[in-house]
Design an enzyme around this catalytic site. Structure first.
Site, PDB file in Angstrom:
ATOM      1  N   ASP A  72      -6.294 -20.285   6.619  1.00  0.00           N
ATOM      2  CA  ASP A  72      -5.262 -19.672   7.463  1.00  0.00           C
ATOM      3  C   ASP A  72      -4.365 -20.735   8.097  1.00  0.00           C
ATOM      4  OD1 ASP A  72      -3.834 -17.865   8.897  1.00  0.00           O
ATOM      5  OD2 ASP A  72      -5.420 -17.327  10.296  1.00  0.00           O
ATOM      6  N   LYS A 122       0.072  -5.855   4.510  1.00  0.00           N
ATOM      7  CA  LYS A 122      -1.209  -6.442   4.906  1.00  0.00           C
ATOM      8  C   LYS A 122      -2.180  -5.276   5.006  1.00  0.00           C
ATOM      9  CE  LYS A 122      -3.476  -8.888   8.770  1.00  0.00           C
ATOM     10  NZ  LYS A 122      -3.268  -9.681  10.004  1.00  0.00           N
ATOM     11  N   LYS A 180      -1.336 -17.109   0.979  1.00  0.00           N
ATOM     12  CA  LYS A 180      -1.132 -18.273   1.864  1.00  0.00           C
ATOM     13  C   LYS A 180      -1.424 -19.551   1.087  1.00  0.00           C
ATOM     14  CE  LYS A 180      -1.969 -15.896   6.217  1.00  0.00           C
ATOM     15  NZ  LYS A 180      -2.572 -15.878   7.560  1.00  0.00           N
ATOM     16  N   GLU A 224       2.953 -18.071   0.711  1.00  0.00           N
ATOM     17  CA  GLU A 224       3.331 -17.876   2.124  1.00  0.00           C
ATOM     18  C   GLU A 224       2.975 -19.133   2.914  1.00  0.00           C
ATOM     19  OE1 GLU A 224       2.007 -14.106   3.883  1.00  0.00           O
ATOM     20  OE2 GLU A 224       1.547 -15.185   5.733  1.00  0.00           O
ATOM     21  N   ARG A 283       0.005  -8.916   0.283  1.00  0.00           N
ATOM     22  CA  ARG A 283      -0.616 -10.168   0.740  1.00  0.00           C
ATOM     23  C   ARG A 283      -2.072 -10.286   0.275  1.00  0.00           C
ATOM     24  NH1 ARG A 283      -0.824 -10.962   6.391  1.00  0.00           N
ATOM     25  NH2 ARG A 283      -0.012 -13.067   6.414  1.00  0.00           N
ATOM     26  N   GLU A 293      -8.265  -8.052   8.799  1.00  0.00           N
ATOM     27  CA  GLU A 293      -8.220  -8.193  10.265  1.00  0.00           C
ATOM     28  C   GLU A 293      -7.962  -6.842  10.941  1.00  0.00           C
ATOM     29  OE1 GLU A 293      -5.352 -11.372  10.892  1.00  0.00           O
ATOM     30  OE2 GLU A 293      -6.919 -12.871  10.519  1.00  0.00           O
ATOM     31  N   GLU A 312       1.761 -22.068  14.346  1.00  0.00           N
ATOM     32  CA  GLU A 312       0.594 -21.445  14.975  1.00  0.00           C
ATOM     33  C   GLU A 312      -0.561 -22.419  15.196  1.00  0.00           C
ATOM     34  OE1 GLU A 312      -0.918 -18.096  12.808  1.00  0.00           O
ATOM     35  OE2 GLU A 312      -2.661 -17.871  14.115  1.00  0.00           O
TER      36      GLU A 312
HETATM   37  C1  GCV Z   1      -0.157 -11.414  11.706  1.00  0.00           C
HETATM   38  C2  GCV Z   1      -3.749 -15.211  11.303  1.00  0.00           C
HETATM   39  C3  GCV Z   1      -2.912 -15.088  12.540  1.00  0.00           C
HETATM   40  C4  GCV Z   1      -2.569 -13.650  12.813  1.00  0.00           C
HETATM   41  C5  GCV Z   1      -1.853 -13.095  11.597  1.00  0.00           C
HETATM   42  C6  GCV Z   1      -2.754 -13.258  10.390  1.00  0.00           C
HETATM   43  C7  GCV Z   1      -2.053 -12.829   9.125  1.00  0.00           C
HETATM   44  O1  GCV Z   1      -4.986 -14.643  11.492  1.00  0.00           O
HETATM   45  O2  GCV Z   1      -3.593 -15.645  13.614  1.00  0.00           O
HETATM   46  O3  GCV Z   1      -1.757 -13.600  13.946  1.00  0.00           O
HETATM   47  O4  GCV Z   1      -1.525 -11.758  11.768  1.00  0.00           O
HETATM   48  O5  GCV Z   1      -3.093 -14.600  10.239  1.00  0.00           O
HETATM   49  O6  GCV Z   1      -1.497 -13.700   8.484  1.00  0.00           O
HETATM   50  O7  GCV Z   1      -2.067 -11.664   8.807  1.00  0.00           O
END
Ligand code: GCV
Length: 951
Positions: free
Chosen positions: A465, A382, A460, A487, A419, A386, A493
């Site tokens: 998300d 990653k 994803k 993914e 990713r 973020e 979540e």
């Molecule tokens: C591991 C979302 C989740 C994060 C996660 C991120 C990702 O934002 O809330 O916890 O980080 O996705 O898939 O990298």
């Protein structure tokens, strides 16, 4: 002959040499299974690999007898074998730590001795043999020796590779089986992990052959045999050939070295503790077994927000222990790495992926890893996402970074899963062209063809998300020259965090089946991932698992998601309902009513959750900047995270059209782009993802958007209430502790679905000002607000976000230190204990606050629901009293997010069958504890006959 629905692919089965085979003809039709006397539990194997195998070279099959008409007489061998495979198993209780692999001897089937032997001696074949032995699936003689408690399947030949005439289940690789049974034809498409289950009759001995393309295939074949037997399927004579669809069938764990798990909802890590790999890796081994049983072959062990220190030499040595624990199950270890590691760990001045020193550092690191872990699977990355460092800092692309890592791993056969979850979370929400959904395609499509052969771009399933519903990511069609993996999230979540029953297989299956029409040709996502569409040899499915020490996923029914993920990664053509069916049979019961009920609950659960959390493509209307759990509609708006749904007084939805919006719809191949460009052709369930529309816009069935929102939330919450009744209806057939556990979860969910329903309905009712045609929005018959009660001690508070409480307000019991203006001059002190007769008493010095109402409705029998906030940081106590008499005490000790009263922790407790007449007082006492201030939203009375009374 074609095998239908039997696994990986449909595969032609060749005719086998006839003299080895003949069909079984049962000679008796009146055979009745008898209950053996003195039945006791078998000796469970504490380790899947006991140090040595029991040696029983002769393994005579002398004990196939059953009692018929009071007499014991031998059964023909063929019939016994057929019956072995035909007898349905009894209801089996679940122990979560063994999940669907809890094998129990049961009292209503026969067990006779059956031998199992392997032709090879690899670790994986030994795992397969041991698993069959552990499964209690053979027969043993209950009559000759009533005290006989021996394990049912026996391991009967310790001499690998030696062919003889003993052994009823024989395992081996294709090469080994061909050597021992040269006449047997095992043909059809093959590949790593493939297996054949077939049968032979040799000198009147009936044998099942489990042949694997490789040792891993042998293990998968053994699990497939067990799976079928445990479902009570009649499978003899048996002809099954399965080939896994994808080479990449991985779970990702987001575990941190300190033992916490990002987005994990089942306790602490099984892998890490206090900065190191855990001492006790027994659960890792058991997890490997679960994964192998559904064909998962890779495990990425740490959070993609990677802790850089895990790649240092000391930690790598520790990680090797995890790889050792997984190896007997054919699950290869992978790890997430931080792109900045050469600098942070390696002491280099840069982590620029094109810098020669950085490349050399990664190559040396890979060499070190493979010295310790020879079957290391690869890296997950990653980056530039973020807050994670990435190649963008040096003006480099994801391909530059991925290829540097890939070059380091290539000599060892490792892969990089890079990713595509790369986006700017500081977007300008004023800009109609800004759109987070565009990011993956905008960044990765131009790089198509630039990735090394051992790089797999991991995307994803949707462009945002893991929301409750999103369109399929257009990137799958946009990478024709790149290996791809999809993914998905097993850990829930955004889908109820395992407190809500949400079976995700139908969602995943919908994505896998979506035909993206790349180049105007059929191109379902599942075939793109399989490499069929664009001829890529690598690809697959990755599931973010989030398993923890609390029974893997904490909720027993949530384990259906882990199971389903593996099954779909093995064969994306399986249907979610058949997966639900087989999971239920193995985990809960083979009783047909139970199976039908649980399967129906599972299949309805995702649509229900979508209805009460975020229908019409709005995505989960949750707190996206915090818990990702309860309702918080505006948390998505007016910030840089880009999950906007642009709700205003006139309409709702994000315009993603090419004509007037962000242009995201144009990222799809032309046929789909055209469909999504127009609100007329966009499917209703994605409408507001692509279009901003007035509340009065009419959907395909003529209903307006706003009325659909109202109806959907009421319908979803009503479905959640039905799940409780469904589960109650099968109580007699369910293990009591499983029953109680699941019932409590379903009751909680039904209450929380009402919180969701009311939050979203009152939010859009207020914003749009449009009444609900069915009169429900803003009207709650039988509801008595806490802020309208006679309060002692309790203070009225505003709840944030306002929609999370009825009319936006609640009452909260202040702490002794809190300034309490409401109490000033009243002479009332809440900090005294109320008499014991008033319910639970407060500890010395703690307040008891009360809210009291006078009942003015009709005389009758009622259910009283108390809606309170179960806050973090304490366990407040509540008592419901009628005319001063305690009806029920309870403690608010659930583990829910937030120390502030809101939709994360708003909880409902219902007391039933309470007689009331006009003038009766109803009172709730609350005793706070720590930061849990015993906050209360309302009480709601419904007739115990279900009709809502008029207050
Ligand atoms: C591991 C979302 C989740 C994060 C996660 C991120 C990702 O934002 O809330 O916890 O980080 O996705 O898939 O990298």
């Amino acid at each position: 002959m074609l095998q239908k629905n039997m696994g990986g692919r449909e595969a032609p089965m060749p005719l086998k040499k006839i003299d080895l085979l003949r069909k079984l003809k049962p000679t008796s039709s009146n055979w009745v299974p008898q209950v053996p006397r003195n039945w006791g539990p078998g000796k469970p194997l504490t380790s899947p690999h006991p140090p040595s195998q029991p040696s029983d070279p002769l393994c005579p099959i002398h004990s196939r007898f059953v009692r018929m008409g009071g007499k014991a007489r031998p059964l023909p061998r063929a019939l016994v074998f057929a019956l072995l495979l035909a007898i349905p198993l009894a209801a089996q209780a679940q122990t979560a730590d063994q999940a669907w692999l809890k094998y129990e001897k049961t009292t209503d089937r026969h067990i006779f001795s059956i031998c199992v032997r392997s032709l090879g001696n690899s670790t994986l074949q030994q795992s397969a043999v041991q698993e069959l032995a552990r499964s209690h699936l053979g027969f043993e003689n209950p009559l000759d020796d009533p005290s006989n408690q021996t394990s049912s399947l026996r391991i009967c030949n310790p001499a690998p590779g030696i062919r003889d005439d003993i052994g009823d289940v024989i395992l081996g690789t294709l090469a080994e089986v061909r050597r021992s049974y040269p006449q047997l034809v095992l043909a059809g498409r093959s590949g790593p992990g493939a297996f054949w289950l077939t049968h032979v009759v040799e000198h009147d001995n009936h044998k099942i052959i489990v042949a694997g393309e490789d040792d891993q295939g042998v293990l998968y074949g053994a699990f497939a045999l067990i799976r079928r037997l445990r479902q009570g399927q009649l499978i003899y004579p048996i002809e099954i050939h399965e080939v896994p669809a994808y080479p990449i069938r991985w779970v990702d764990e987001w575990d941190n070295p300190d033992g916490s798990i990002e987005r994990g909802y089942a306790g602490r890590s099984i892998f890490f503790e206090g900065g190191n790999v855990s001492d006790d890796l027994a659960p890792v081994s058991e997890y490997g077994r679960l994964l192998a049983s559904v064909g998962i072959n890779g495990l990425n062990v740490n959070n993609v927000n990677a802790a850089p220190q895990l790649i240092d030499s000391g930690h790598l040595r520790q990680l090797a222990r995890i790889a050792d624990a997984l190896r007997p199950w054919g699950v290869r270890l992978a790890m997430s790495v931080a792109i900045a590691s050469p600098q942070t760990i390696g002491g280099l001045k840069t982590y620029d992926p094109l810098d020669p020193a950085v490349k050399a550092w990664w190559a040396a690191k890979a060499n070190e890893i493979y010295t310790l872990i020879p079957d290391f699977a690869g890296f997950t990355v990653k980056a530039d996402s973020e807050g994670q460092p990435g190649p963008a800092s040096f003006g480099r692309t994801p391909a530059d970074a991925a290829n540097t890592l890939a070059a380091a791993l290539a000599p060892h056969g490792g892969v990089v899963l890079y990713r595509a979850f790369v986006y700017n979370h500081h977007l300008d929400w004023h800009d109609p062209k800004a759109d987070r959904a565009r990011a993956a395609y905008d960044i990765f499509h131009p790089l198509d063809g630039k990735f090394a052969a051992n790089v797999i771009v991991q995307t994803k399933e949707g462009p945002i998300d893991f929301q409750v519903r999103e369109p399929v990511s257009p990137l799958f069609a946009g990478l024709e020259h790149t290996a791809q993996a999809m993914e998905v999230q097993i850990t829930q979540e955004y889908t109820g965090q395992q407190r809500h029953l949400v079976y995700l297989a139908p969602m995943w299956k919908g994505v896998l089946d979506t035909d993206l029409r790349a180049n105007s040709q059929p191109s379902p996502v599942k075939e793109i991932l399989e490499g069929k569409t664009f001829h890529q040899p690598l690809g697959g499915l990755v599931g973010v698992a989030g398993i923890g020490r609390d029974r893997w996923l904490r909720s027993p029914l949530a384990l259906a998601n882990l199971y389903a993920f593996g099954r779909l990664a093995w064969n994306p053509n399986l249907s979610p309902s058949e997966i639900a069916d087989e999971w239920t049979r193995q985990t809960i019961s083979t009783n047909s009513v139970v199976v039908a009920t649980v399967e129906n609950m599972l299949m309805q659960s995702w649509p229900a959750y979508e209805r009460y959390t975020g229908p019409l493509g709005l995505q989960t209307l949750t707190d996206i900047t915090g818990s990702h759990y309860g309702p918080n509609i505006e948390s998505s708006e007016r910030n840089g995270w880009g999950q906007w749904h642009d709700a205003d007084a006139l309409g709702v939805g994000k315009d993603r059209t090419v004509a007037t919006g962000s242009g995201y719809a144009g990222q799809y191949p032309p046929e789909l782009a055209k469909i999504y460009e127009s609100e007329e052709t966009t499917p209703d369930d994605l409408l507001l993802f692509f279009h901003h529309l007035p509340y009065t816009y009419k959907l395909h069935d003529g209903k307006t958007v706003i009325q659909y929102l109202y109806d959907s939330h009421y319908q979803g919450a009503a479905q959640a209430a039905e799940f409780v009744k469904d589960w109650q209806s099968i109580q007699p057939q369910i293990d009591p502790s499983l029953y109680t556990d699941v019932l409590a979860r379903l009751e909680y969910q039904a209450g929380h679905a009402i919180v969701w329903r009311d939050a979203v309905v009152q939010y859009f009712f207020k914003l749009s000002g449009i009444p609900d045609a069915k009169g429900r929005a803003g009207h709650f018959p039988g509801r008595l607000e806490a802020e309208d009660a006679r309060l002692t001690g309790y203070q009225v508070i505003d709840v944030h976000p306002w929609e999370d409480a009825s009319r936006g307000k609640a009452v909260s019991c202040p702490t002794p230190t809190q300034n309490d203006p409401a109490m000033k001059g009243t002479g009332f002190s809440p900090y005294v204990n109320t008499p014991k007769s008033s319910g639970a008493s407060a500890p010395e010095g703690m307040p008891t606050c009360t809210a009291q109402w006078t009942w003015t409705g009709a005389t009758g029998r009622y259910n009283i629901a108390v809606q309170y906030f179960d806050l973090e940081g304490g366990a407040a106590k509540f008592t419901l009293l009628v005319n001063g008499q305690p009806i029920s005490n309870w403690t608010a000790d659930a583990s829910l997010p937030s120390t502030h009263p809101n939709g994360d922790n708003s909880t409902r407790k219902t007391m039933r069958d309470i007689d009331l007449k006009a003038g009766d007082t109803i009172q709730v006492n609350g005793i706070p504890d720590g930061s849990d201030r015993a906050a209360l939203d309302y009480i709601e009375l419904t007739s115990a006959g279900n009709a809502a009374p008029k207050p």
